[in-house]
Scaffold this motif. Structure first.
Motif, mmCIF file in Angstrom:
data_model
loop_
_atom_site.group_PDB
_atom_site.id
_atom_site.type_symbol
_atom_site.label_atom_id
_atom_site.label_comp_id
_atom_site.label_asym_id
_atom_site.label_seq_id
_atom_site.Cartn_x
_atom_site.Cartn_y
_atom_site.Cartn_z
ATOM 1 N N GLU A 123 0.929 -1.287 0.154
ATOM 2 C CA GLU A 123 -0.068 0.032 0.181
ATOM 3 C C GLU A 123 0.881 1.308 -0.068
ATOM 4 O O GLU A 123 0.607 2.361 -0.818
ATOM 5 C CB GLU A 123 -1.084 -0.123 1.097
ATOM 6 N N ARG A 130 1.799 3.401 6.458
ATOM 7 C CA ARG A 130 1.248 2.073 6.064
ATOM 8 C C ARG A 130 0.492 1.360 7.471
ATOM 9 O O ARG A 130 -0.483 0.886 7.530
ATOM 10 C CB ARG A 130 2.377 1.081 5.611
ATOM 11 N N LYS A 136 -1.998 -1.510 8.317
ATOM 12 C CA LYS A 136 -1.769 -2.726 7.465
ATOM 13 C C LYS A 136 -0.889 -4.081 8.175
ATOM 14 O O LYS A 136 -1.021 -5.283 7.789
ATOM 15 C CB LYS A 136 -0.714 -2.130 6.472
#
Length: 229
Positions: A123, A130, A136
């Motif tokens: 991402e 992130r 994430k």
């Protein structure tokens, strides 16, 4: 729900969207994709066996995705994929995994016995963005650490809260370190994150050349690979 398609540009391949067990993480702030799963192994295998019958082997390349990681597919589904690979002469396989499974990637490569391009949802290479903003839980610190396990990062652009500098840095890292990557333009869903149209328009204008770069596949919509809904 479209679960079989094929991609004809850049890296031609067949692609299947299979059903899996729930995502091991399932807490990313931008994602509702994980809703396509089940806790019933019988149901999962029934859906997946039907989808896998579509594979012809015409490109000798197959991509298998599901609502999470390939490690959340039942063993019977994995066995059927392996059978199809042999039956249809598949020579290269694309799979995807969350960072949580990094230590199992080698085992999966050995299991299928053909070259695998392992994707990972990065991402952003901005560690704080992130893992804090997007939640994430992909806590690698260096590109070298990531490349020890994975081949192809998936990057996301166009989220409110993201900056042009972050996107510039992400794309620079991709182009200088990887032979394959996917860039997903954020499409609003049932999550609370919002799409930044101004940022997306800037990205489309500045990085239009990526449409002709064989290393990078840009998805302007979630269904650009022909699967999903």
């Amino acid at each position: 729900m479209d679960r079989y398609s094929f991609i004809t540009n850049k890296k031609p391949r067949e692609i299947v969207l299979l059903k899996g067990f729930p995502c091991i993480w399932g807490k990313c702030t931008f994602c509702d994709y994980i809703l396509d799963n089940s806790t019933s192994e019988e149901e999962i295998n029934e859906v997946n066996f039907k989808v896998l019958k579509n594979i012809t082997g015409k490109y000798k390349v197959l991509e298998v995705i599901n609502s999470g990681s390939c490690f959340e597919l039942p063993i019977k589904t994995l066995e059927r994929i392996k059978d199809v690979i042999k039956e249809k002469g598949i020579e290269t396989l694309f799979l995807e995994s969350h960072w949580c499974y990094k230590n199992k990637v080698k085992d999966m490569r050995e299991y299928f016995e053909i070259p695998i391009i392992f994707k990972i949802g990065v991402e952003s290479f901005d560690y704080k963005f992130r893992n804090e903003f997007l939640n994430k839980n992909a806590k690698f610190k260096t590109i070298k650490e990531l490349k020890e396990h994975f081949d192809s990062p998936c990057i996301m652009v166009g989220i409110k809260g993201q900056s042009k500098d972050q996107i510039d840095n992400d794309i620079n890292i991709v182009l200088n370190n990887f032979n394959h990557a996917t860039i997903n333009v954020f499409v609003e869903n049932s999550s609370n994150l919002k799409r930044d149209e101004e940022l997306i328009n800037w990205f489309k204008e500045k990085y239009v050349f990526l449409d002709d770069d064989s290393r990078v596949e840009v998805l302007y919509n979630n269904t650009d690979f022909g699967v999903g809904d």
